[in-house]
Design an enzyme around this catalytic site. Structure first.
Site, PDB file in Angstrom:
ATOM      1  N   LYS A   1      63.157 -68.895  -2.882  1.00 25.18           N
ATOM      2  CA  LYS A   1      61.716 -68.582  -2.905  1.00 25.18           C
ATOM      3  C   LYS A   1      61.435 -67.364  -2.358  1.00 25.18           C
ATOM      4  O   LYS A   1      62.610 -66.671  -1.499  1.00 25.18           O
ATOM      5  CB  LYS A   1      61.044 -69.552  -1.893  1.00 25.18           C
ATOM      6  CG  LYS A   1      59.505 -69.840  -2.326  1.00 25.18           C
ATOM      7  CD  LYS A   1      59.198 -70.241  -3.666  1.00 25.18           C
ATOM      8  CE  LYS A   1      57.801 -70.257  -3.971  1.00 25.18           C
ATOM      9  NZ  LYS A   1      57.559 -71.327  -5.065  1.00 25.18           N
TER      10      LYS A   1
ATOM     11  N   THR B   1      52.800 -74.901 -15.396  1.00 20.10           N
ATOM     12  CA  THR B   1      52.615 -75.976 -14.343  1.00 20.10           C
ATOM     13  C   THR B   1      51.604 -77.020 -14.324  1.00 20.10           C
ATOM     14  O   THR B   1      51.592 -78.186 -14.115  1.00 20.10           O
ATOM     15  CB  THR B   1      52.614 -75.078 -12.768  1.00 20.10           C
ATOM     16  OG1 THR B   1      53.469 -74.122 -13.143  1.00 20.10           O
ATOM     17  CG2 THR B   1      52.821 -76.111 -11.955  1.00 20.10           C
TER      18      THR B   1
ATOM     19  N   LYS C   1      66.515 -70.034  -8.168  1.00 17.70           N
ATOM     20  CA  LYS C   1      65.174 -69.883  -8.873  1.00 17.70           C
ATOM     21  C   LYS C   1      64.235 -70.178  -8.174  1.00 17.70           C
ATOM     22  O   LYS C   1      63.917 -71.163  -7.345  1.00 17.70           O
ATOM     23  CB  LYS C   1      65.319 -70.841 -10.209  1.00 17.70           C
ATOM     24  CG  LYS C   1      64.060 -70.556 -10.922  1.00 17.70           C
ATOM     25  CD  LYS C   1      64.334 -69.634 -12.196  1.00 17.70           C
ATOM     26  CE  LYS C   1      63.048 -69.139 -13.101  1.00 17.70           C
ATOM     27  NZ  LYS C   1      62.142 -68.308 -12.455  1.00 17.70           N
TER      28      LYS C   1
ATOM     29  N   LYS D   1      63.727 -79.735  -6.899  1.00 17.58           N
ATOM     30  CA  LYS D   1      63.100 -79.898  -8.253  1.00 17.58           C
ATOM     31  C   LYS D   1      63.867 -79.392  -9.385  1.00 17.58           C
ATOM     32  O   LYS D   1      63.765 -80.279 -10.538  1.00 17.58           O
ATOM     33  CB  LYS D   1      61.967 -78.846  -7.976  1.00 17.58           C
ATOM     34  CG  LYS D   1      61.020 -78.922  -9.100  1.00 17.58           C
ATOM     35  CD  LYS D   1      59.949 -77.708  -9.042  1.00 17.58           C
ATOM     36  CE  LYS D   1      59.295 -77.982  -7.674  1.00 17.58           C
ATOM     37  NZ  LYS D   1      58.127 -76.735  -7.375  1.00 17.58           N
TER      38      LYS D   1
ATOM     39  N   SER E   1      59.940 -71.716 -17.275  1.00 11.49           N
ATOM     40  CA  SER E   1      60.549 -70.513 -16.767  1.00 11.49           C
ATOM     41  C   SER E   1      62.019 -70.558 -17.276  1.00 11.49           C
ATOM     42  O   SER E   1      62.585 -69.628 -17.560  1.00 11.49           O
ATOM     43  CB  SER E   1      60.556 -70.476 -15.238  1.00 11.49           C
ATOM     44  OG  SER E   1      59.350 -69.812 -14.743  1.00 11.49           O
TER      45      SER E   1
HETATM   46  P1  NAD Z   1      47.086 -69.094  -6.955  1.00 12.24           P
HETATM   47  O1  NAD Z   1      47.265 -67.961  -5.965  1.00 12.24           O
HETATM   48  O2  NAD Z   1      46.993 -68.696  -8.350  1.00 12.24           O
HETATM   49  O3  NAD Z   1      45.968 -70.013  -6.521  1.00 12.24           O
HETATM   50  C1  NAD Z   1      45.729 -70.545  -5.336  1.00 12.24           C
HETATM   51  C2  NAD Z   1      44.382 -71.361  -5.346  1.00 12.24           C
HETATM   52  O4  NAD Z   1      44.428 -71.816  -3.937  1.00 12.24           O
HETATM   53  C3  NAD Z   1      43.059 -70.203  -5.202  1.00 12.24           C
HETATM   54  O5  NAD Z   1      42.079 -70.613  -6.193  1.00 12.24           O
HETATM   55  C4  NAD Z   1      42.803 -70.083  -3.808  1.00 12.24           C
HETATM   56  O6  NAD Z   1      41.336 -69.582  -3.752  1.00 12.24           O
HETATM   57  C5  NAD Z   1      42.979 -71.776  -3.419  1.00 12.24           C
HETATM   58  N1  NAD Z   1      42.930 -71.718  -2.109  1.00 12.24           N
HETATM   59  C6  NAD Z   1      43.422 -71.274  -1.110  1.00 12.24           C
HETATM   60  N2  NAD Z   1      43.414 -71.817   0.386  1.00 12.24           N
HETATM   61  C7  NAD Z   1      42.468 -72.628  -0.099  1.00 12.24           C
HETATM   62  C8  NAD Z   1      41.659 -73.670   0.793  1.00 12.24           C
HETATM   63  N3  NAD Z   1      41.798 -73.947   2.110  1.00 12.24           N
HETATM   64  N4  NAD Z   1      41.218 -74.736   0.013  1.00 12.24           N
HETATM   65  C9  NAD Z   1      40.990 -74.723  -1.099  1.00 12.24           C
HETATM   66  N5  NAD Z   1      41.429 -73.969  -2.038  1.00 12.24           N
HETATM   67  C10 NAD Z   1      42.287 -72.703  -1.457  1.00 12.24           C
HETATM   68  O7  NAD Z   1      48.508 -69.884  -6.844  1.00 12.24           O
HETATM   69  P2  NAD Z   1      48.905 -71.038  -7.857  1.00 12.24           P
HETATM   70  O8  NAD Z   1      50.274 -70.213  -8.539  1.00 12.24           O
HETATM   71  O9  NAD Z   1      47.915 -71.516  -8.467  1.00 12.24           O
HETATM   72  O10 NAD Z   1      49.784 -71.941  -6.780  1.00 12.24           O
HETATM   73  C11 NAD Z   1      49.119 -72.992  -6.224  1.00 12.24           C
HETATM   74  C12 NAD Z   1      50.094 -74.184  -5.824  1.00 12.24           C
HETATM   75  O11 NAD Z   1      51.065 -74.528  -6.870  1.00 12.24           O
HETATM   76  C13 NAD Z   1      51.149 -73.590  -4.672  1.00 12.24           C
HETATM   77  O12 NAD Z   1      51.570 -74.588  -3.785  1.00 12.24           O
HETATM   78  C14 NAD Z   1      52.393 -73.138  -5.351  1.00 12.24           C
HETATM   79  O13 NAD Z   1      53.561 -73.071  -4.488  1.00 12.24           O
HETATM   80  C15 NAD Z   1      52.347 -74.463  -6.415  1.00 12.24           C
HETATM   81  N6  NAD Z   1      52.995 -74.191  -7.424  1.00 12.24           N
HETATM   82  C16 NAD Z   1      52.683 -73.108  -8.376  1.00 12.24           C
HETATM   83  C17 NAD Z   1      53.394 -72.883  -9.589  1.00 12.24           C
HETATM   84  C18 NAD Z   1      53.141 -71.535 -10.566  1.00 12.24           C
HETATM   85  O14 NAD Z   1      53.782 -71.597 -11.667  1.00 12.24           O
HETATM   86  N7  NAD Z   1      52.272 -70.770 -10.223  1.00 12.24           N
HETATM   87  C19 NAD Z   1      54.560 -73.661  -9.943  1.00 12.24           C
HETATM   88  C20 NAD Z   1      54.742 -74.741  -9.096  1.00 12.24           C
HETATM   89  C21 NAD Z   1      53.974 -74.836  -7.940  1.00 12.24           C
END
Ligand code: NAD
Length: 425
Positions: free
Chosen positions: A118, A202, A82, A106, A358
């Site tokens: 992933k 999340t 997953k 996790k 999920s």
């Molecule tokens: P997303 O694409 O929706 O958002 C990413 C955000 O980070 C955007 O706002 C982008 O502009 C910003 N960003 C990128 N570079 C940056 C920088 N240098 N400085 C500041 N902001 C910056 O992605 P997401 O789904 O919100 O994921 C964010 C993190 O959370 C990742 O590490 C992802 O692996 C983790 N995560 C996501 C989920 C999920 O359900 N989406 C679950 C667990 C973990």
């Protein structure tokens, strides 16, 4: 024996390589604590399957682009693999492997019957039209088709992908199967079998663990959030909803600050309209670096890996860090933070809400049944708080940081599964 972390030749160290080094160091520490033998350590340090594919994309102007895509299944001993799918120009096989490994621990820590995986495509989604993104997604899915399936490997949204991406994946897989298979992805639109509560799950988990770690009323607690996407924007919203004062947020376009607290709902509206937080007139501009050094109670990194390093860790003044992102803190920074008394709720605990809901979505799909939002929220809260209690108890008993304790539990559960299952042949 410790796990081999390849030597650091500067030219070869990509952010992805750094993320994998961090993941391997964390595994090594947990394995040492658990007294795992060399063979098992090597098995856990190595992905079960890795696939690199070339994805040709026909652009709307007729050009042909070819981008690299990856799907890594790190471990499937506890159940189907997953893990999310990332569209980002900087992604590579090392980053995807690290993210898959963290997913394994996790899921084990959360007590859900999954292994870790992933996916990634090295592309900037902002540079593609909707039609090009659809073509890219369908072709990528076609290339990794032998690996995925509701009983094999179930993708979900991550950086740069969303519900629409999941809908295309579900459709591509279903057309190939000849019937609808909603359980092949999670984070789908509701109409296609998505779950109530998945979109904010999340962020909800970040809020739940932040409040549990604070251990006091959230009223007036100051917060800074790096990243204003699916996780960061809703984490900021949910923390503001319970009375926290979110004073700063950033995204790829810039960072904004207001000492009196930002109106997060309004800022989300601005970011949706203008493409980012930059230029928001009801706050001051801030540099990306300064956001990390603000004198706040809670810092929530919710963007990418490796942003809290030995270069800035000593200047971090937040009392508590709650990792919405995967891998935002390097092992070197962890040591500095621990020495300074900064508590870190680690990624594999703090952002587990996404994979937990999920899992609930997948269970509903497999039963062709749907639950109300109250039931989903209750199950999410129970699993998050259960994992939080296990981690904090073990940390206190054995003098570990929360990250070390979380890894000892997650790695320990996967190791135990291997011991019980034995080796075939
Ligand atoms: P997303 O694409 O929706 O958002 C990413 C955000 O980070 C955007 O706002 C982008 O502009 C910003 N960003 C990128 N570079 C940056 C920088 N240098 N400085 C500041 N902001 C910056 O992605 P997401 O789904 O919100 O994921 C964010 C993190 O959370 C990742 O590490 C992802 O692996 C983790 N995560 C996501 C989920 C999920 O359900 N989406 C679950 C667990 C973990």
């Amino acid at each position: 024996m410790s796990i081999m972390v390849p030597s650091k030749t500067p030219a070869l160290i990509t952010p992805g390589r750094q993320a994998l080094d961090s993941a391997l160091q964390q595994l090594d520490q947990a394995a040492e604590h658990l007294g795992l033998n060399d063979g098992l350590r090597t098995l856990l340090a190595t992905p079960r399957r890795s696939l690199t594919v070339s994805v040709p994309v026909r652009r709307e102007d007729g050009r042909l682009d070819v981008v690299q895509g990856f799907r890594v299944q790190h471990n499937v001993s506890r159940g189907p693999a997953k893990g999310g799918l990332r569209y980002h120009p900087g992604t590579d096989i090392h980053e995807v492997t690290a993210l898959a490994m963290w997913m394994t621990w996790k899921c084990a820590l959360a007590g859900i019957p999954y292994g870790g995986a992933k996916g990634g495509v090295a592309v900037d989604p902002a540079g593609l039209t909707t039609l090009e993104l659809e073509r890219l997604t369908r072709r990528y899915v076609n290339e990794i088709l032998p690996l995925i399936g509701p009983e094999k490997d179930i993708p979900a949204p991550d950086v740069g992908t969303d519900e629409q991406t999941m809908a295309w994946i579900m459709d591509t897989y279903s057309v190939n199967a000849g019937y609808s298979v909603p359980g092949v992805v999670t984070g789908k639109p509701m109409t296609l079998g998505g779950s109530l509560g998945r979109t904010g799950s999340t962020a909800r988990g970040v809020q739940i663990t932040a409040l549990a770690a604070l251990g006091r009323s959230p009223a007036g607690v100051t917060v800074a959030v790096q990243g204003f996407g699916k996780v960061g924007a809703l984490a900021a919203q949910y923390l503001a909803d319970v009375g926290c004062k979110v004073v700063a947020v950033s995204d790829a376009t810039g960072a904004v600050y207001s000492g009196g607290g930002l109106d997060i709902a309004r800022l989300r509206g601005w970011a949706a309209e203008s493409g980012g937080v930059r230029g928001y007139r009801l706050a001051d501009a801030l540099t990306h670096e300064d956001l990390f050094e603000l004198d706040v109670d809670v810092l929530v990194p919710a963007a990418l890996e490796g942003v809290i390093t030995e270069a800035n860790a000593a200047r971090i003044r937040a009392r508590l860090i709650v990792e919405g992102a995967n891998g935002p803190t390097t092992p070197e920074a962890d040591e500095i933070l621990a020495a300074n008394g900064t508590a870190v709720v680690p990624d594999i605990l703090a952002n587990a809400g996404g994979v937990i809901v999920s899992y609930l979505e997948w269970v509903q799909n497999m039963q062709s049944f749907s639950w109300g939002s109250g039931e989903v929220e209750l199950k999410l809260r129970d699993l998050m708080l259960g994992a939080f209690a296990e981690v904090t108890t073990l940390a206190a008993e054995r003098g570990l940081t929360l990250r070390q304790a979380a890894h000892v539990i997650g790695v320990g559960r996967v190791a135990e599964t291997h011991r019980l299952r034995g080796l075939y042949p």
